[in-house]
Motif scaffolding. Structure first.
Motif, PDB file in Angstrom:
ATOM      1  N   THR A 136     -14.360   0.688   5.745  1.00 38.90           N
ATOM      2  CA  THR A 136     -13.811  -0.563   5.575  1.00 38.90           C
ATOM      3  C   THR A 136     -14.072  -1.631   6.465  1.00 38.90           C
ATOM      4  O   THR A 136     -14.458  -1.424   7.397  1.00 38.90           O
ATOM      5  CB  THR A 136     -12.226  -0.412   5.276  1.00 38.90           C
ATOM      6  OG1 THR A 136     -11.757  -0.015   6.778  1.00 38.90           O
ATOM      7  CG2 THR A 136     -11.961   0.741   4.319  1.00 38.90           C
ATOM      8  N   THR A 137     -13.781  -2.839   5.865  1.00 41.08           N
ATOM      9  CA  THR A 137     -13.629  -3.794   6.942  1.00 41.08           C
ATOM     10  C   THR A 137     -12.073  -3.972   7.257  1.00 41.08           C
ATOM     11  O   THR A 137     -11.262  -3.905   6.073  1.00 41.08           O
ATOM     12  CB  THR A 137     -14.254  -5.267   6.499  1.00 41.08           C
ATOM     13  OG1 THR A 137     -13.355  -5.632   5.196  1.00 41.08           O
ATOM     14  CG2 THR A 137     -15.632  -5.128   6.316  1.00 41.08           C
ATOM     15  N   ASP A 138     -11.482  -4.459   8.269  1.00 42.80           N
ATOM     16  CA  ASP A 138     -10.307  -4.649   8.815  1.00 42.80           C
ATOM     17  C   ASP A 138      -9.903  -5.902   8.725  1.00 42.80           C
ATOM     18  O   ASP A 138     -10.522  -6.753   9.307  1.00 42.80           O
ATOM     19  CB  ASP A 138      -9.987  -3.823  10.186  1.00 42.80           C
ATOM     20  CG  ASP A 138     -10.030  -2.472  10.030  1.00 42.80           C
ATOM     21  OD1 ASP A 138     -10.248  -1.647   8.915  1.00 42.80           O
ATOM     22  OD2 ASP A 138     -10.256  -1.601  11.039  1.00 42.80           O
ATOM     23  N   GLY A 139      -8.373  -6.079   8.358  1.00 45.59           N
ATOM     24  CA  GLY A 139      -7.908  -7.278   8.339  1.00 45.59           C
ATOM     25  C   GLY A 139      -7.459  -7.663   9.783  1.00 45.59           C
ATOM     26  O   GLY A 139      -7.567  -6.924  10.662  1.00 45.59           O
ATOM     27  N   PRO A 140      -6.746  -8.840   9.709  1.00 47.60           N
ATOM     28  CA  PRO A 140      -6.208  -9.241  11.361  1.00 47.60           C
ATOM     29  C   PRO A 140      -5.246  -8.322  12.012  1.00 47.60           C
ATOM     30  O   PRO A 140      -5.094  -8.408  13.191  1.00 47.60           O
ATOM     31  CB  PRO A 140      -5.695 -10.664  11.002  1.00 47.60           C
ATOM     32  CG  PRO A 140      -6.012 -10.928   9.769  1.00 47.60           C
ATOM     33  CD  PRO A 140      -6.522  -9.877   8.764  1.00 47.60           C
ATOM     34  N   ASP A 141      -4.758  -7.551  11.132  1.00 42.76           N
ATOM     35  CA  ASP A 141      -3.660  -6.453  11.746  1.00 42.76           C
ATOM     36  C   ASP A 141      -4.305  -5.105  11.950  1.00 42.76           C
ATOM     37  O   ASP A 141      -3.604  -4.246  12.284  1.00 42.76           O
ATOM     38  CB  ASP A 141      -2.366  -6.336  10.673  1.00 42.76           C
ATOM     39  CG  ASP A 141      -3.006  -5.956   9.107  1.00 42.76           C
ATOM     40  OD1 ASP A 141      -3.927  -5.788   8.949  1.00 42.76           O
ATOM     41  OD2 ASP A 141      -2.032  -6.048   8.436  1.00 42.76           O
ATOM     42  N   GLY A 142      -5.252  -5.129  11.668  1.00 41.15           N
ATOM     43  CA  GLY A 142      -6.254  -3.887  12.155  1.00 41.15           C
ATOM     44  C   GLY A 142      -5.942  -2.879  10.792  1.00 41.15           C
ATOM     45  O   GLY A 142      -6.643  -1.890  10.867  1.00 41.15           O
ATOM     46  N   LEU A 143      -5.596  -3.218   9.807  1.00 35.75           N
ATOM     47  CA  LEU A 143      -5.544  -2.229   8.466  1.00 35.75           C
ATOM     48  C   LEU A 143      -6.499  -2.512   7.639  1.00 35.75           C
ATOM     49  O   LEU A 143      -7.259  -3.892   7.579  1.00 35.75           O
ATOM     50  CB  LEU A 143      -4.139  -2.310   7.888  1.00 35.75           C
ATOM     51  CG  LEU A 143      -2.717  -1.946   8.716  1.00 35.75           C
ATOM     52  CD1 LEU A 143      -1.578  -2.548   7.834  1.00 35.75           C
ATOM     53  CD2 LEU A 143      -2.888  -0.474   9.048  1.00 35.75           C
ATOM     54  N   PRO A 144      -6.977  -1.416   6.707  1.00 33.47           N
ATOM     55  CA  PRO A 144      -8.180  -1.547   5.893  1.00 33.47           C
ATOM     56  C   PRO A 144      -7.897  -3.132   5.095  1.00 33.47           C
ATOM     57  O   PRO A 144      -6.777  -2.908   4.340  1.00 33.47           O
ATOM     58  CB  PRO A 144      -8.339  -0.606   5.144  1.00 33.47           C
ATOM     59  CG  PRO A 144      -7.535   0.667   6.205  1.00 33.47           C
ATOM     60  CD  PRO A 144      -6.557  -0.187   6.779  1.00 33.47           C
ATOM     61  N   ALA A 145      -8.789  -3.867   4.870  1.00 33.13           N
ATOM     62  CA  ALA A 145      -8.873  -5.158   4.099  1.00 33.13           C
ATOM     63  C   ALA A 145      -9.717  -4.773   2.979  1.00 33.13           C
ATOM     64  O   ALA A 145      -9.440  -5.483   1.898  1.00 33.13           O
ATOM     65  CB  ALA A 145      -9.003  -6.294   4.814  1.00 33.13           C
ATOM     66  N   ASP A 146     -10.951  -4.402   3.057  1.00 34.30           N
ATOM     67  CA  ASP A 146     -11.804  -4.303   1.888  1.00 34.30           C
ATOM     68  C   ASP A 146     -12.680  -3.122   2.105  1.00 34.30           C
ATOM     69  O   ASP A 146     -12.850  -2.665   3.168  1.00 34.30           O
ATOM     70  CB  ASP A 146     -12.680  -5.692   1.751  1.00 34.30           C
ATOM     71  CG  ASP A 146     -12.916  -5.707   0.343  1.00 34.30           C
ATOM     72  OD1 ASP A 146     -13.067  -4.941  -0.537  1.00 34.30           O
ATOM     73  OD2 ASP A 146     -13.359  -7.087   0.073  1.00 34.30           O
ATOM     74  N   LEU A 147     -13.538  -2.589   1.227  1.00 30.36           N
ATOM     75  CA  LEU A 147     -14.576  -1.497   1.146  1.00 30.36           C
ATOM     76  C   LEU A 147     -15.821  -2.019   1.779  1.00 30.36           C
ATOM     77  O   LEU A 147     -16.387  -3.311   1.351  1.00 30.36           O
ATOM     78  CB  LEU A 147     -14.773  -1.188  -0.275  1.00 30.36           C
ATOM     79  CG  LEU A 147     -13.563  -0.451  -0.785  1.00 30.36           C
ATOM     80  CD1 LEU A 147     -14.076   0.058  -2.577  1.00 30.36           C
ATOM     81  CD2 LEU A 147     -13.116   0.593  -0.089  1.00 30.36           C
ATOM     82  N   LEU A 148     -16.492  -1.313   2.545  1.00 30.25           N
ATOM     83  CA  LEU A 148     -17.714  -1.708   3.186  1.00 30.25           C
ATOM     84  C   LEU A 148     -18.756  -1.323   2.231  1.00 30.25           C
ATOM     85  O   LEU A 148     -19.660  -2.177   2.242  1.00 30.25           O
ATOM     86  CB  LEU A 148     -17.616  -0.777   4.630  1.00 30.25           C
ATOM     87  CG  LEU A 148     -19.060  -1.078   5.445  1.00 30.25           C
ATOM     88  CD1 LEU A 148     -18.533  -2.847   6.002  1.00 30.25           C
ATOM     89  CD2 LEU A 148     -19.120  -0.347   6.679  1.00 30.25           C
ATOM     90  N   TYR A 149     -18.656  -0.369   1.454  1.00 35.00           N
ATOM     91  CA  TYR A 149     -19.823  -0.330   0.308  1.00 35.00           C
ATOM     92  C   TYR A 149     -19.215  -0.475  -1.005  1.00 35.00           C
ATOM     93  O   TYR A 149     -19.085   0.428  -1.814  1.00 35.00           O
ATOM     94  CB  TYR A 149     -20.417   1.066   0.497  1.00 35.00           C
ATOM     95  CG  TYR A 149     -20.598   1.346   1.993  1.00 35.00           C
ATOM     96  CD1 TYR A 149     -21.956   0.540   2.597  1.00 35.00           C
ATOM     97  CD2 TYR A 149     -20.146   2.322   2.589  1.00 35.00           C
ATOM     98  CE1 TYR A 149     -22.200   0.962   3.854  1.00 35.00           C
ATOM     99  CE2 TYR A 149     -20.536   2.567   4.121  1.00 35.00           C
ATOM    100  CZ  TYR A 149     -21.797   1.872   4.474  1.00 35.00           C
ATOM    101  OH  TYR A 149     -22.093   2.169   5.799  1.00 35.00           O
ATOM    102  N   PRO A 150     -19.047  -1.708  -1.528  1.00 30.60           N
ATOM    103  CA  PRO A 150     -18.228  -1.631  -2.919  1.00 30.60           C
ATOM    104  C   PRO A 150     -19.444  -1.416  -4.036  1.00 30.60           C
ATOM    105  O   PRO A 150     -20.723  -1.654  -3.886  1.00 30.60           O
ATOM    106  CB  PRO A 150     -17.949  -3.067  -3.175  1.00 30.60           C
ATOM    107  CG  PRO A 150     -18.780  -3.858  -1.956  1.00 30.60           C
ATOM    108  CD  PRO A 150     -18.751  -3.169  -0.783  1.00 30.60           C
ATOM    109  N   GLY A 151     -19.043  -0.617  -4.975  1.00 30.50           N
ATOM    110  CA  GLY A 151     -19.769  -0.093  -5.943  1.00 30.50           C
ATOM    111  C   GLY A 151     -20.676   1.197  -5.556  1.00 30.50           C
ATOM    112  O   GLY A 151     -21.406   1.588  -6.046  1.00 30.50           O
TER     113      GLY A 151
END
Length: 198
Positions: free
Chosen positions: A79-94
């Motif tokens: 994943t890519t992480d958000g400002p709070d360090g929690l997952p924000a989005d998938l690194l390999y969508p699809g």
């Protein structure tokens, strides 16, 4: 008793290594350095990827020779992480990290599992107030059976283990990581797992 290498010595890797050792397996833990990972993978029959998912593909693809013929148990989420360090989005969508690993390591049997829960649940599923589910994705049925046996050693009952099918199904369980930050923000960092009510 299996010879198992755990790649990654953070909370996930350390937790799994301790539990598998208690279950009677011979476990080696390697940090993120390439030399340590190569040494551990070379001597093990089963390798667990507990490294941060964003760097796992590059890190493990470099171990192609050491991982040849081995079972690679992938428990990470890319994943890519958000400002709070929690997952924000998938690194390999699809797609998924597990699929990318299987493509990069064609002579390795990749099995995805244990990636739909917070790490304490991986080795203590019975501590939740209701029955959790753990999922298996992989193209090799014998590798999945070996991983199923490891899961029972970690306290997972047979009826809690669901085989979803081939490695392509890992994109579904990896997408479940997108629940995690919202659940944590809503209810705090309490152990939980994604489960299917039947």
């Amino acid at each position: 008793m299996n010879e198992i290498a755990v790649l990654g010595n953070g909370r996930v890797g350390g937790n799994l290594a301790a539990a598998l050792t208690r279950a009677g397996h011979q476990v080696t833990v390697a940090d993120r350095t390439q030399g340590a990972a190569a040494d551990a993978a070379r001597t093990a029959g089963i390798v667990i990827n507990a490294t941060p998912g964003a760097g796992s593909l590059e890190r493990l693809a470099a171990l192609r020779r050491e991982l040849r013929g081995k079972i690679l148990v992938d428990v990470s989420n890319a994943t890519t992480d958000g400002p709070d360090g929690l997952p924000a989005d998938l690194l390999y969508p699809g797609s998924s990290l597990a699929e990318r690993l299987q493509e990069a390591l064609p002579e390795t049997r990749v099995v995805k599992t244990l990636n739909t829960m917070l790490f304490p649940v991986m080795t203590a599923p019975a501590t939740l107030t209701q029955a959790p589910d753990v999922f298996l994705s992989g193209d090799d049925p014998h590798a999945k059976q070996t991983v199923r046996d490891l899961l029972t050693d970690l306290g997972w009952r047979k009826e809690w283990i669901t085989d979803l099918g081939g490695i392509r199904t890992a994109r579904a369980t990896e997408a479940a990581i997108l629940f995690v930050p919202h659940v944590i923000r809503s209810g705090g960092f309490a152990p939980f797992a994604i489960s299917i009510a039947r």
